[in-house]
Scaffold this active site. Sequence first.
Site, PDB file in Angstrom:
ATOM      1  N   HIS A   1       0.793  -1.222   0.000  1.00 28.82           N
ATOM      2  CA  HIS A   1       0.000   0.000   0.000  1.00 28.82           C
ATOM      3  C   HIS A   1       0.827   1.275   0.000  1.00 28.82           C
ATOM      4  O   HIS A   1       0.404   2.299  -0.507  1.00 28.82           O
ATOM      5  CB  HIS A   1      -1.035  -0.040   1.124  1.00 28.82           C
ATOM      6  CG  HIS A   1      -2.165  -0.939   0.777  1.00 28.82           C
ATOM      7  ND1 HIS A   1      -2.194  -2.268   1.157  1.00 28.82           N
ATOM      8  CD2 HIS A   1      -3.247  -0.749  -0.014  1.00 28.82           C
ATOM      9  CE1 HIS A   1      -3.270  -2.828   0.651  1.00 28.82           C
ATOM     10  NE2 HIS A   1      -3.922  -1.946  -0.063  1.00 28.82           N
TER      11      HIS A   1
ATOM     12  N   GLU B   1     -11.638 -10.426  -6.851  1.00 29.95           N
ATOM     13  CA  GLU B   1     -10.207 -10.483  -6.534  1.00 29.95           C
ATOM     14  C   GLU B   1      -9.814 -11.833  -5.947  1.00 29.95           C
ATOM     15  O   GLU B   1      -8.674 -12.048  -5.587  1.00 29.95           O
ATOM     16  CB  GLU B   1      -9.814  -9.326  -5.612  1.00 29.95           C
ATOM     17  CG  GLU B   1     -10.664  -9.174  -4.374  1.00 29.95           C
ATOM     18  CD  GLU B   1     -10.303  -7.940  -3.558  1.00 29.95           C
ATOM     19  OE1 GLU B   1      -9.183  -7.415  -3.707  1.00 29.95           O
ATOM     20  OE2 GLU B   1     -11.139  -7.504  -2.751  1.00 29.95           O
TER      21      GLU B   1
ATOM     22  N   ASN C   1      -4.578  -6.935  -7.965  1.00 28.21           N
ATOM     23  CA  ASN C   1      -3.485  -7.067  -6.990  1.00 28.21           C
ATOM     24  C   ASN C   1      -3.666  -8.349  -6.185  1.00 28.21           C
ATOM     25  O   ASN C   1      -2.726  -9.114  -5.981  1.00 28.21           O
ATOM     26  CB  ASN C   1      -3.456  -5.873  -6.033  1.00 28.21           C
ATOM     27  CG  ASN C   1      -3.410  -4.557  -6.770  1.00 28.21           C
ATOM     28  OD1 ASN C   1      -3.016  -4.513  -7.930  1.00 28.21           O
ATOM     29  ND2 ASN C   1      -3.814  -3.484  -6.125  1.00 28.21           N
ATOM     30  N   ASP C   2      -4.900  -8.553  -5.731  1.00 26.04           N
ATOM     31  CA  ASP C   2      -5.168  -9.776  -4.984  1.00 26.04           C
ATOM     32  C   ASP C   2      -5.412 -10.957  -5.914  1.00 26.04           C
ATOM     33  O   ASP C   2      -4.976 -12.074  -5.635  1.00 26.04           O
ATOM     34  CB  ASP C   2      -6.365  -9.576  -4.048  1.00 26.04           C
ATOM     35  CG  ASP C   2      -5.947  -8.839  -2.787  1.00 26.04           C
ATOM     36  OD1 ASP C   2      -4.940  -9.258  -2.183  1.00 26.04           O
ATOM     37  OD2 ASP C   2      -6.590  -7.846  -2.417  1.00 26.04           O
TER      38      ASP C   2
ATOM     39  N   CYS D   1      -9.819  -2.238 -10.833  1.00 29.76           N
ATOM     40  CA  CYS D   1      -9.205  -1.238  -9.972  1.00 29.76           C
ATOM     41  C   CYS D   1      -7.863  -1.721  -9.418  1.00 29.76           C
ATOM     42  O   CYS D   1      -7.236  -1.057  -8.623  1.00 29.76           O
ATOM     43  CB  CYS D   1     -10.148  -0.838  -8.840  1.00 29.76           C
ATOM     44  SG  CYS D   1     -10.697  -2.227  -7.857  1.00 29.76           S
TER      45      CYS D   1
HETATM   46  C1  PEP Z   1      -6.811  -5.313  -5.599  1.00 28.50           C
HETATM   47  O1  PEP Z   1      -6.692  -6.272  -4.843  1.00 28.50           O
HETATM   48  O2  PEP Z   1      -6.495  -5.325  -6.804  1.00 28.50           O
HETATM   49  C2  PEP Z   1      -7.336  -4.031  -5.085  1.00 28.50           C
HETATM   50  C3  PEP Z   1      -7.588  -3.025  -5.911  1.00 28.50           C
HETATM   51  O3  PEP Z   1      -7.529  -3.907  -3.741  1.00 28.50           O
HETATM   52  P1  PEP Z   1      -6.349  -3.656  -2.679  1.00 28.50           P
HETATM   53  O4  PEP Z   1      -5.105  -3.341  -3.467  1.00 28.50           O
HETATM   54  O5  PEP Z   1      -6.773  -2.515  -1.828  1.00 28.50           O
HETATM   55  O6  PEP Z   1      -6.280  -4.949  -1.962  1.00 28.50           O
HETATM   56 MG    MG Z   2      -7.647  -6.291  -2.953  1.00 23.51          MG
END
Ligand code: PEP
Ligand code: MG
Length: 584
Positions: free
Chosen positions: A198, A441, A464-465, A512
């Site tokens: 993050h 995700e 990302n996840d 996202c």
């Molecule tokens: C993701 O997992 O792609 C996402 C956008 O959420 P975060 O990065 O906050 O886990």
């Molecule tokens: Mg995520």
Amino acid sequence: MMATEMKGIAASEGYAIGRAVILREETIPQGVTYVEAGEEQAELSRFDAAVAAASGELQELFEKMKADGRENEAEIFEAHLMLLEDEELIGAAQERIRSQRYKAEAAMNESGEEVAVMLAALDDEYLRERAADVRDVSRRVIRKLGNGSESEAVQTSAAGSTEKSILFAVDLTPSDTAQLDPSVIGGFVTAAGGRTSHSAIIARSVGIPAIVGVGDAALQIEDGQLVIVDGTAGIVLVEPEAEELARYQSLQQHAVNQRAELDQFRGKPSVSADGHQVELVANIGSVQDARQAQERGAEGVGLFRTEFLYMGRPDLPTEDEQFTAYKEAAEAFGQDAPIVIRTMDIGGDKELPSLQLEKEDNPFLGYRAIRICLDRPDLFKTQLRAVLRASAFGNLKIMFPMIATLGEWRAAKALLEQAKEELKNENIAFNEQIEAGIMIEIPAAAQMADRFAREVDFFSIGTNDLVQYTMAADRMNPKLGYLSDPLHPPVLRLIHQVIRAAHQENKWVGMCGEMAGTPIALPILLGMGLDEFSMSASAVLPARAFLSRLDRSKLAALAEAVLDMDDAEAVRTYVELQVPELKA
Ligand code: PEP
Ligand code: MG
């Protein structure tokens, strides 16, 4: 002499030149140390000066947060200021110095611990949570008594200097990063972390170059050394030669010129060369981010990471505080702009002291996000009510993270309906038609996308996840970079399947995860038919410019072809070859 070079993961692109500032881990004095008889008065003066300095620092932070519209953070610092006047805390420490000849650090530490332990044992949850504030304030005073200062490094530069500071640290917590002032901090370099940690995400949204996962080398730097952070290549140069310095100064200048070119895409729709329109929106974590994203050309918000409203404070944000934040984020964009509010995603790499979560061996596979919310409906309902109330002031949508099963989605939706009923009974206005969607995700949800698509209003793919769960590669582990790549065909197949499932049911689908803002991924996603791309604000205008050069009608075949390739590298080579516009 050649400059020393360190290599890491390019976490946020751009170039920064500045002086190194090391953010040292705090060392809190253990045990009691004493001053000589007769030195009590001098020690008291040293202590009082540190308290005054801490108070000045907090006052500044308070005013800055207020000026930036970050009310929640401002309140925390205001509460900390009040603690610095507390008899039981400060008075007791002074007494220890005066009558027991404690050294100032030990006096502060012991008084702080005494009060914190006393608070932590209380029944009242609110008071119990004050323990964390007391410890925080004590540490600030102790830092002022020494010379290494965490918050000083985060928030201030060498006074009066026009050179920016480059921060070096083992790691930065998300709230550390949230406090970075880009007018002072030119960039940062951390020993730990990955591209989707993050702190890296915040760096990209603020637009400061960052390199993470450098390893121990990051800590070999000395305060004040001249460094260049090449956040595009993931290289740090220490004490560069004149030639290198000149080359980077020119790269920096080039970046400034490029920005001017991108400016012509501000306020324009996001359309491909052959007229296909998509939405380019931003990922944000605060109202300030929303304002910045609007200025940087985003059409709205595709992901409001609301957990940041919960972090960096000792208590939970109230319904009213959250309502104000969501309403102000919407107002930053105006009535019609879509604003997707994701309910809080605590857990994983985001800790929350006020929830007192147990330590887990595998936090990314643990008690996180919707799993916490469904387990603690009161906490969840506060947030749902806040989002609903704010929906009267803009085009808000609500999104649930980490959904794995239809049951979870239905339970979350049921709580949303309950919150709507409550508001209706209380005659409070909200948008009854508010769209509710889920993040895709977890591979389980991606596999069941056809079933989810019948019930939800939209999907947003969290790569990302999704990548870490598909590839079994921890997103925070810098050694697994070769696996943590969304271009691997297994991930692309899931994405393709999700987009098709959504469109089958006439639902829109966005993305996202960080992939959405990655140039090489854009032609593939466009070819697959993705409707909305949500990325860090700094990526929006470059993406719009790139999109304007792409011919979408030619990309469907490319999107099909990549599904059949061996691995991410093959996909990358193929796309680079097929899409010459990537080079322009
Ligand atoms: C993701 O997992 O792609 C996402 C956008 O959420 P975060 O990065 O906050 O886990
Ligand atoms: Mg995520």
